[in-house]
Scaffold this active site. Structure first.
Site, short mmCIF file in Angstrom:
data_model
loop_
_atom_site.label_atom_id
_atom_site.label_comp_id
_atom_site.label_asym_id
_atom_site.label_seq_id
_atom_site.Cartn_x
_atom_site.Cartn_y
_atom_site.Cartn_z
N ARG A 52 23.53 48.57 -103.61
CA ARG A 52 23.53 47.19 -104.07
C ARG A 52 22.64 47.12 -105.30
O ARG A 52 21.62 47.81 -105.38
CB ARG A 52 22.99 46.25 -102.99
N HIS B 209 31.91 48.14 -109.35
CA HIS B 209 31.80 48.09 -107.89
C HIS B 209 33.12 48.54 -107.25
O HIS B 209 33.78 47.80 -106.52
CB HIS B 209 31.45 46.67 -107.45
N GLU C 272 26.73 40.57 -110.23
CA GLU C 272 28.11 40.97 -110.51
C GLU C 272 29.02 39.73 -110.65
O GLU C 272 28.84 38.75 -109.92
CB GLU C 272 28.61 41.88 -109.39
C1 8YV Z 1 33.30 46.28 -101.18
C2 8YV Z 1 31.04 47.10 -100.48
O1 8YV Z 1 33.50 46.32 -102.55
O2 8YV Z 1 31.48 47.74 -98.29
C3 8YV Z 1 30.68 47.19 -99.04
O3 8YV Z 1 29.56 46.72 -98.69
O4 8YV Z 1 30.22 46.75 -101.29
C4 8YV Z 1 32.41 47.45 -100.91
O5 8YV Z 1 33.05 48.28 -100.00
C5 8YV Z 1 32.81 44.89 -100.96
O6 8YV Z 1 32.38 44.74 -99.67
C6 8YV Z 1 33.96 43.92 -101.28
O7 8YV Z 1 34.93 43.99 -100.30
#
Ligand code: 8YV
Length: 314
Positions: free
Chosen positions: A233, A280, A262
């Site tokens: 993150r 991302h 983001e």
């Molecule tokens: C996805 C993520 O982009 O799993 C996570 O925590 O950051 C990514 O797999 C996000 O959750 C949007 O679906």
């Protein structure tokens, strides 16, 4: 009979939602002309909400969701979901662990290799005809044999370590505690790991507990030849300190899939010759996003049929 509402807050596969059509009126947050008005009028009818770990439950509707029973997080990170709020209201939360771990680990290696061997810059060099005009591309540092420091040896961190080991690297890690049965070198702090490593790969959860876990002192310890990779993150790394360290040369390079705000990315990162940037996408493969969506739907079906959840968070 009034059907319960499934409120889909973040982008989600329409095909994956089909099995839920018979149980819910499915409402897409993004299609609502007046989301707050909708919640004020229909919030009590929302039984399940699909979101992700970046968005959580939209604040405008939180207090209207009197009968919300399940928050389904389409992702492994659930840092934007207020678990205290959910627990106080008996709201269950699920996420999608494991199904995305290998993709994210693959992408961490892709970013590390791209940064070490300056792949994006080399690509531009060819496309801009500089190879013909200016000759050979610059020498880079090699990845194999380097010291790879992993911040957070969880599900994803372990798979990153396995991949890095295949490149004949030395592997170290840090985390809350040393893990039994793990042969990699343990460092008690991020700072100690950063002082040892050639590349620091951030693989921790997001949220308050890891906010700015990597700040200026760690980045300076990683050093002018060091590479930072972040597939966790944006909040885990102090982004302003990162920019300063890159601009001053106190850090060699950064390869980032996640950012503070983001999809906003600071110009200083976007214009830097020392960054590799991606939007991302570490888990964004067709297969994995299908698996994530299926896991979300399976959890919802189990919830409405009174069965135990597959991947509960609380
Ligand atoms: C996805 C993520 O982009 O799993 C996570 O925590 O950051 C990514 O797999 C996000 O959750 C949007 O679906």
């Amino acid at each position: 009979m009034i059907r319960p509402i499934l409120l889909v807050v973040t982008p989600f596969s329409q095909e994956a939602l089909e099995p839920l059509q018979e149980y819910f009126d499915i409402v897409q947050w993004q299609s609502l002309p007046a989301p707050e008005a909708f919640c004020a009028q229909h919030g009590s009818g929302v039984l399940v909400l699909i979101t992700n770990g970046m968005v959580g439950v939209p604040p405008p509707c939180r207090d209207t969701l009197a009968n919300l029973a399940l928050i389904a997080c389409n992702g492994v990170g659930y840092d934007a979901i207020d678990l205290g709020w959910a627990d106080a209201r008996g709201i269950r939360v699920i996420n999608t662990p494991d199904v995305l771990s290998a993709d994210v680990a693959d992408f961490a290696m892709a970013l590390a290799l791209a940064a070490f061997r300056r792949v994006p810059a080399a690509d531009r060099y060819v496309r801009e005809n500089k190879w013909r005009r200016q000759g050979a591309f610059t020498l880079t540092r090699r990845f194999w044999g380097s010291k790879v420091g992993i911040v957070g040896l969880g599900r994803i961190g372990h798979l990153i370590a396995r991949r890095a080991a295949a490149f004949d690297t030395q592997i170290g890690y840090t985390g809350r505690r040393q893990q039994d049965g793990v042969a990699y070198a343990y460092f008690p702090t991020v700072l100690a790991l950063a002082g040892w490593a050639d590349v620091l790969i951030v693989a921790t959860p997001g949220g308050a507990d890891t906010c700015h876990l990597v700040s200026r002192v760690e980045l300076e310890a990683l050093g002018p030849e060091g590479v930072l990779v972040n597939i966790a993150r944006g909040s885990v790394v102090n982004q302003l300190a990162l920019i300063d360290c890159l601009e001053s040369g106190q850090l060699g390079a950064a390869a980032l899939d996640v950012f503070d705000d983001e999809p906003q990315v600071p110009e200083a990162l976007a214009q830097s010759a020392s960054t590799v940037l991606s939007p991302h996408i570490a888990s964004a493969t067709v297969q994995t996003r299908q698996a994530m969506a299926a896991l979300v739907v399976d959890n919802i079906l189990r919830h409405i049929n009174g069965k135990c959840l597959i991947s509960p968070v609380n």
